[in-house]
Write a protein that holds these residues in place. Structure first.
Motif, PDB file in Angstrom:
ATOM      1  N   ILE A 161      17.699  20.420 -45.951  1.00 14.28           N
ATOM      2  CA  ILE A 161      17.224  21.026 -45.827  1.00 14.28           C
ATOM      3  C   ILE A 161      17.110  22.642 -47.307  1.00 14.28           C
ATOM      4  CG2 ILE A 161      15.527  23.805 -44.713  1.00 14.28           C
ATOM      5  CD1 ILE A 161      16.391  21.869 -42.282  1.00 14.28           C
ATOM      6  N   ASN A 174      22.737  28.625 -41.135  1.00 18.08           N
ATOM      7  CA  ASN A 174      23.561  27.917 -41.164  1.00 18.08           C
ATOM      8  C   ASN A 174      24.775  27.887 -40.252  1.00 18.08           C
ATOM      9  OD1 ASN A 174      22.590  26.302 -43.124  1.00 18.08           O
ATOM     10  ND2 ASN A 174      23.601  26.799 -44.888  1.00 18.08           N
ATOM     11  N   MET A 181      22.432  23.728 -44.882  1.00 13.93           N
ATOM     12  CA  MET A 181      20.925  24.102 -46.071  1.00 13.93           C
ATOM     13  C   MET A 181      21.819  24.303 -47.087  1.00 13.93           C
ATOM     14  SD  MET A 181      18.307  25.562 -43.455  1.00 13.93           S
ATOM     15  CE  MET A 181      19.022  27.533 -42.957  1.00 13.93           C
TER      16      MET A 181
END
Ligand code: 13P
Length: 330
Positions: A161, A174, A181
């Motif tokens: 992502i 996160n 990410m």
């Protein structure tokens, strides 16, 4: 007729005579023109009080998507007007001052973001709603601070992502989801100005107070918070908690609703770093005044427009967000 000299600066600066009762004229214009006023909690209290609906970014998008009004006057920043226009292309969407931009949206120019996305094939792109329509157009799903965690968690744990543009919100998500990410390096100029030092000083002065912080703050600030949440989550917590004093680490416009809902509780704003006292305000949100709102309704200007090819792409990730939020009951 609007005179040219009134509109050059992105808002109508026709002087409003003292005899005009702004509040009642604004309500009258709304009725005559089938207009609805929506306001974010970061606007001045007087704007929140005159609005038909006050909400956080998610609630404003949800409400705009469902309104039956002919005109939406979005009292907030530019991307909020754009989101409403993308969701309601047949409606006239007005923002009383086009200079009301957003530092987060500005920190993520669409061409640069598109290049970054292109350099990372195979990544799902999640963008915070605080972005321009052109940035949303290269996004898979939009999120707000009210649903970012749940939307990120709706993807498989190993999904690759990209999260933009807020590095603070991204790094917070996160940390609570155990994801990794890839973060765009943007930030909100208001939330970045808070410092842990100032909060600790206030904690000493008000030991009974709980610290409420928005996840757009830096992680050093979030570390000293008791509660981390979106605008709506912080309002809900303050209303439901047994605690009677709160140190509020977000844009100080939120204190208006907090104080209105909980008149017996104490809400202490945190000044920006380097200031001994005062509030941390978003200068863009504060551009929205009663005079500009009145002139905007009167002349139906400035109007938000989004090029069709951009809107057609940007509407998909916004709808994805609304659909996931509805499924999750958010
Ligand atoms: P929320 O309204 O999602 O809490 O976000 C605050 C904000 O950044 C408004 O511009």
């Amino acid at each position: 007729m609007i005179k040219k000299e009134w509109v050059d600066n992105g808002f109508i600066n026709e002087p409003v005579g003292k005899e005009v009762n702004l509040k009642s004229e604004i309500r009258k214009l709304c009725e005559e023109k089938q207009a609805v006023i929506m306001a974010h909690y970061y606007t001045e209290g007087v704007i929140q009080d005159i609005a038909d609906f006050v909400g956080d970014s998610l609630a404003l998008a949800q409400k705009a998507a469902k309104t039956k009004a002919r005109i939406i006057v979005m009292c907030g920043v530019h991307f909020m007007g754009e989101t409403a226009k993308i969701l309601c292309p047949d409606k006239k969407v007005l923002v009383p001052d086009l200079n009301a931009t957003c530092s987060l949206a500005e920190s993520c120019p669409a061409e640069d973001f598109a290049r970054f996305v292109h350099e990372h094939p195979g990544y799902t792109v999640i963008s915070y709603v605080n972005t321009t329509a052109a940035t949303k157009a290269v996004t898979d799903v939009v999120v707000t601070s009210s649903n970012a965690r749940q939307i990120v968690e709706s993807f498989p744990k190993d999904e690759k992502i990209i999260f933009g543009p807020d590095r603070n919100l991204g790094s917070y998500i996160n940390s609570i989801t155990g994801r990794d990410m890839l973060l765009w390096d943007g930030a909100c100029h208001v939330h970045e100005r808070f410092s842990a030092g100032k909060i600790l000083e206030l904690k000493k002065a008000f030991p009974e107070a709980k610290v409420l912080a928005h996840p757009e703050c830096k992680d050093t600030v979030l570390k000293v918070a008791d509660v981390i949440g979106s605008t709506a989550a912080l309002l809900k917590y303050a209303a439901q908690s047994e605690t009677t004093a709160f140190i509020v680490v977000t844009e100080s416009g939120i204190l208006h609703e907090m104080q209105k809902t909980c008149p017996d509780k104490k809400f202490i704003p945190v000044p920006p770093e380097g200031n001994a006292c005062g509030c941390n305000e978003c200068n863009y949100m504060r551009l929205i005044t009663l005079e500009k709102l009145y002139n905007t309704l009167k002349y139906e200007w400035p109007e938000i427009t989004v090029p069709q090819e951009v809107a057609e792409k940007a509407v998909r990730p916004i709808h994805s967000m609304l659909d996931i939020s509805e499924k999750l009951g958010l």
